[in-house]
Design a protein around this motif. Structure first.
Motif, mmCIF file in Angstrom:
data_model
loop_
_atom_site.group_PDB
_atom_site.id
_atom_site.type_symbol
_atom_site.label_atom_id
_atom_site.label_comp_id
_atom_site.label_asym_id
_atom_site.label_seq_id
_atom_site.Cartn_x
_atom_site.Cartn_y
_atom_site.Cartn_z
ATOM 1 N N MET A 250 -34.185 -35.784 39.907
ATOM 2 C CA MET A 250 -34.356 -34.425 40.361
ATOM 3 C C MET A 250 -33.406 -33.512 39.586
ATOM 4 O O MET A 250 -32.301 -33.903 39.250
ATOM 5 C CB MET A 250 -34.096 -34.346 41.857
ATOM 6 N N GLU A 251 -33.857 -32.331 39.340
ATOM 7 C CA GLU A 251 -33.099 -31.373 38.542
ATOM 8 C C GLU A 251 -32.059 -30.625 39.373
ATOM 9 O O GLU A 251 -32.198 -30.486 40.580
ATOM 10 C CB GLU A 251 -34.058 -30.352 37.929
ATOM 11 N N PHE A 252 -31.025 -30.129 38.688
ATOM 12 C CA PHE A 252 -30.029 -29.213 39.248
ATOM 13 C C PHE A 252 -29.186 -29.815 40.369
ATOM 14 O O PHE A 252 -28.761 -29.113 41.275
ATOM 15 C CB PHE A 252 -30.692 -27.904 39.720
ATOM 16 N N LEU A 253 -28.918 -31.110 40.295
ATOM 17 C CA LEU A 253 -28.098 -31.764 41.309
ATOM 18 C C LEU A 253 -26.858 -32.379 40.681
ATOM 19 O O LEU A 253 -26.912 -32.936 39.584
ATOM 20 C CB LEU A 253 -28.897 -32.847 42.039
ATOM 21 N N LYS A 254 -25.745 -32.313 41.394
ATOM 22 C CA LYS A 254 -24.482 -32.876 40.905
ATOM 23 C C LYS A 254 -24.605 -34.356 40.594
ATOM 24 O O LYS A 254 -23.914 -34.860 39.717
ATOM 25 C CB LYS A 254 -23.374 -32.670 41.938
ATOM 26 N N GLN A 255 -25.482 -35.051 41.282
ATOM 27 C CA GLN A 255 -25.635 -36.492 41.064
ATOM 28 C C GLN A 255 -26.056 -36.813 39.636
ATOM 29 O O GLN A 255 -25.895 -37.940 39.178
ATOM 30 C CB GLN A 255 -26.627 -37.089 42.058
ATOM 31 N N ASN A 256 -26.561 -35.834 38.917
ATOM 32 C CA ASN A 256 -26.964 -36.044 37.528
ATOM 33 C C ASN A 256 -25.786 -36.000 36.559
ATOM 34 O O ASN A 256 -25.954 -36.274 35.383
ATOM 35 C CB ASN A 256 -27.991 -34.989 37.102
ATOM 36 N N LEU A 257 -24.612 -35.623 37.054
ATOM 37 C CA LEU A 257 -23.446 -35.463 36.191
ATOM 38 C C LEU A 257 -22.605 -36.725 36.142
ATOM 39 O O LEU A 257 -22.354 -37.351 37.172
ATOM 40 C CB LEU A 257 -22.556 -34.320 36.692
ATOM 41 N N SER A 258 -22.120 -37.039 34.974
ATOM 42 C CA SER A 258 -21.123 -38.088 34.818
ATOM 43 C C SER A 258 -19.807 -37.555 35.377
ATOM 44 O O SER A 258 -19.531 -36.348 35.304
ATOM 45 C CB SER A 258 -21.001 -38.415 33.326
ATOM 46 N N GLU A 259 -18.975 -38.425 35.919
ATOM 47 C CA GLU A 259 -17.706 -38.002 36.522
ATOM 48 C C GLU A 259 -16.800 -37.269 35.544
ATOM 49 O O GLU A 259 -16.007 -36.429 35.962
ATOM 50 C CB GLU A 259 -16.975 -39.213 37.112
ATOM 51 N N ILE A 260 -16.914 -37.564 34.260
ATOM 52 C CA ILE A 260 -16.059 -36.897 33.272
ATOM 53 C C ILE A 260 -16.294 -35.389 33.241
ATOM 54 O O ILE A 260 -15.416 -34.618 32.871
ATOM 55 C CB ILE A 260 -16.244 -37.517 31.866
ATOM 56 N N TRP A 261 -17.489 -34.952 33.663
ATOM 57 C CA TRP A 261 -17.840 -33.536 33.614
ATOM 58 C C TRP A 261 -17.494 -32.780 34.892
ATOM 59 O O TRP A 261 -17.506 -31.545 34.899
ATOM 60 C CB TRP A 261 -19.322 -33.376 33.303
ATOM 61 N N LEU A 262 -17.202 -33.463 35.988
ATOM 62 C CA LEU A 262 -16.928 -32.771 37.254
ATOM 63 C C LEU A 262 -15.777 -31.774 37.166
ATOM 64 O O LEU A 262 -15.901 -30.652 37.674
ATOM 65 C CB LEU A 262 -16.708 -33.781 38.380
ATOM 66 N N PRO A 263 -14.652 -32.101 36.509
ATOM 67 C CA PRO A 263 -13.591 -31.085 36.391
ATOM 68 C C PRO A 263 -14.034 -29.837 35.625
ATOM 69 O O PRO A 263 -13.553 -28.736 35.908
ATOM 70 C CB PRO A 263 -12.471 -31.819 35.637
ATOM 71 N N LEU B 18 -27.256 -26.818 36.166
ATOM 72 C CA LEU B 18 -27.578 -27.601 34.971
ATOM 73 C C LEU B 18 -28.811 -28.434 35.271
ATOM 74 O O LEU B 18 -28.838 -29.161 36.272
ATOM 75 C CB LEU B 18 -26.421 -28.522 34.583
ATOM 76 N N ARG B 19 -29.778 -28.361 34.408
ATOM 77 C CA ARG B 19 -31.042 -29.052 34.642
ATOM 78 C C ARG B 19 -30.821 -30.540 34.878
ATOM 79 O O ARG B 19 -31.208 -31.069 35.911
ATOM 80 C CB ARG B 19 -31.970 -28.823 33.445
ATOM 81 N N TYR B 20 -30.236 -31.236 33.920
ATOM 82 C CA TYR B 20 -29.990 -32.675 34.043
ATOM 83 C C TYR B 20 -28.548 -33.027 33.719
ATOM 84 O O TYR B 20 -28.255 -34.121 33.284
ATOM 85 C CB TYR B 20 -30.901 -33.479 33.111
ATOM 86 N N GLY B 21 -27.629 -32.111 33.870
ATOM 87 C CA GLY B 21 -26.252 -32.351 33.465
ATOM 88 C C GLY B 21 -26.061 -31.884 32.036
ATOM 89 O O GLY B 21 -26.856 -31.115 31.501
ATOM 90 N N PHE B 22 -25.002 -32.352 31.424
ATOM 91 C CA PHE B 22 -24.727 -31.992 30.031
ATOM 92 C C PHE B 22 -25.506 -32.955 29.147
ATOM 93 O O PHE B 22 -25.318 -34.164 29.217
ATOM 94 C CB PHE B 22 -23.223 -32.064 29.752
ATOM 95 N N GLU B 23 -26.364 -32.406 28.307
ATOM 96 C CA GLU B 23 -27.290 -33.210 27.514
ATOM 97 C C GLU B 23 -26.766 -33.400 26.093
ATOM 98 O O GLU B 23 -27.445 -33.093 25.115
ATOM 99 C CB GLU B 23 -28.676 -32.566 27.540
ATOM 100 N N HIS B 24 -25.524 -33.872 26.009
ATOM 101 C CA HIS B 24 -24.882 -34.168 24.728
ATOM 102 C C HIS B 24 -23.715 -35.097 25.005
ATOM 103 O O HIS B 24 -23.392 -35.390 26.166
ATOM 104 C CB HIS B 24 -24.417 -32.885 24.027
ATOM 105 N N GLY B 25 -23.051 -35.542 23.949
ATOM 106 C CA GLY B 25 -21.948 -36.477 24.092
ATOM 107 C C GLY B 25 -20.664 -35.839 24.608
ATOM 108 O O GLY B 25 -20.472 -34.626 24.528
ATOM 109 N N VAL B 26 -19.771 -36.690 25.108
ATOM 110 C CA VAL B 26 -18.497 -36.230 25.675
ATOM 111 C C VAL B 26 -17.539 -35.704 24.610
ATOM 112 O O VAL B 26 -16.563 -35.032 24.947
ATOM 113 C CB VAL B 26 -17.805 -37.331 26.505
ATOM 114 N N GLY B 27 -17.816 -35.964 23.346
ATOM 115 C CA GLY B 27 -16.973 -35.439 22.274
ATOM 116 C C GLY B 27 -16.976 -33.925 22.206
ATOM 117 O O GLY B 27 -16.056 -33.325 21.642
ATOM 118 N N TRP B 28 -17.961 -33.304 22.798
ATOM 119 C CA TRP B 28 -18.047 -31.845 22.794
ATOM 120 C C TRP B 28 -17.478 -31.231 24.067
ATOM 121 O O TRP B 28 -17.718 -30.054 24.354
ATOM 122 C CB TRP B 28 -19.485 -31.403 22.594
#
Length: 159
Positions: free
Chosen positions: A1-14, A51-61
């Motif tokens: 499902m779109e636009f839900l926090k559950q789509n985010l990796s923990e590294i992005w929560l902060p 965010l539709r599906y979270g951050f759609e790129h690598g953590v290096g950015w």
């Protein structure tokens, strides 16, 4: 499902917590999705993220995202101080053709686009160009490379 926090990796929560106006205060579109679908399904509104599906790129950015959001929020704060609304709401923040590509909604008052659009586009260009020098995978110095797919990578992450 779109636009839900559950789509985010923990590294992005902060990051989303650092920029609540960009990511946690629902855009008009996301609020509509919630009102029409998620509310009916019993999903709590505090689980929404712009965010539709979270951050759609690598953590290096990660630093690219933070810099972009700092600049966008500074522009929104400047507009507010001048009596206007010009608030960026993240929607799709992804990699496309090896480049950081932010796409979002703007909540803006009448006339604000004409006043702030050049600064808005300047911020987008600044971080898109910066992303071409940072490895998307690890955050080290990188460069745009094409091996069938265009990716910005350092020598160590080139696979």
């Amino acid at each position: 499902m779109e636009f839900l926090k559950q789509n985010l990796s923990e590294i992005w929560l902060p990051v989303i917590e650092q920029f609540p106006k960009i990511f946690l205060e629902p855009s008009e579109y996301v609020q509509g999705v919630y009102d029409n679908f998620y509310n009916v399904e019993g999903i709590a509104q505090d689980q929404l993220v712009n965010l539709r599906y979270g951050f759609e790129h690598g953590v290096g950015w990660k630093d690219i995202v933070i810099g972009f959001c700092e600049d966008m929020q500074a522009l929104a704060d400047k507009a507010a101080a001048e009596g206007h609304t010009f608030q960026y709401k993240g929607c799709i923040i992804k990699e496309k053709f090896g480049q950081f590509t932010p796409q979002g909604h703007l909540e803006k008052s009448e006339g604000a686009w004409e006043i702030y659009r050049d600064e808005y586009y300047g911020i987008c260009r600044k971080w898109e160009e910066k992303s071409l020098t940072v490895c998307e995978a690890c955050g080290k110095d990188g460069e745009l490379r094409s091996t069938g797919w265009c990716k910005t990578r350092c020598n160590g992450c080139l696979v």
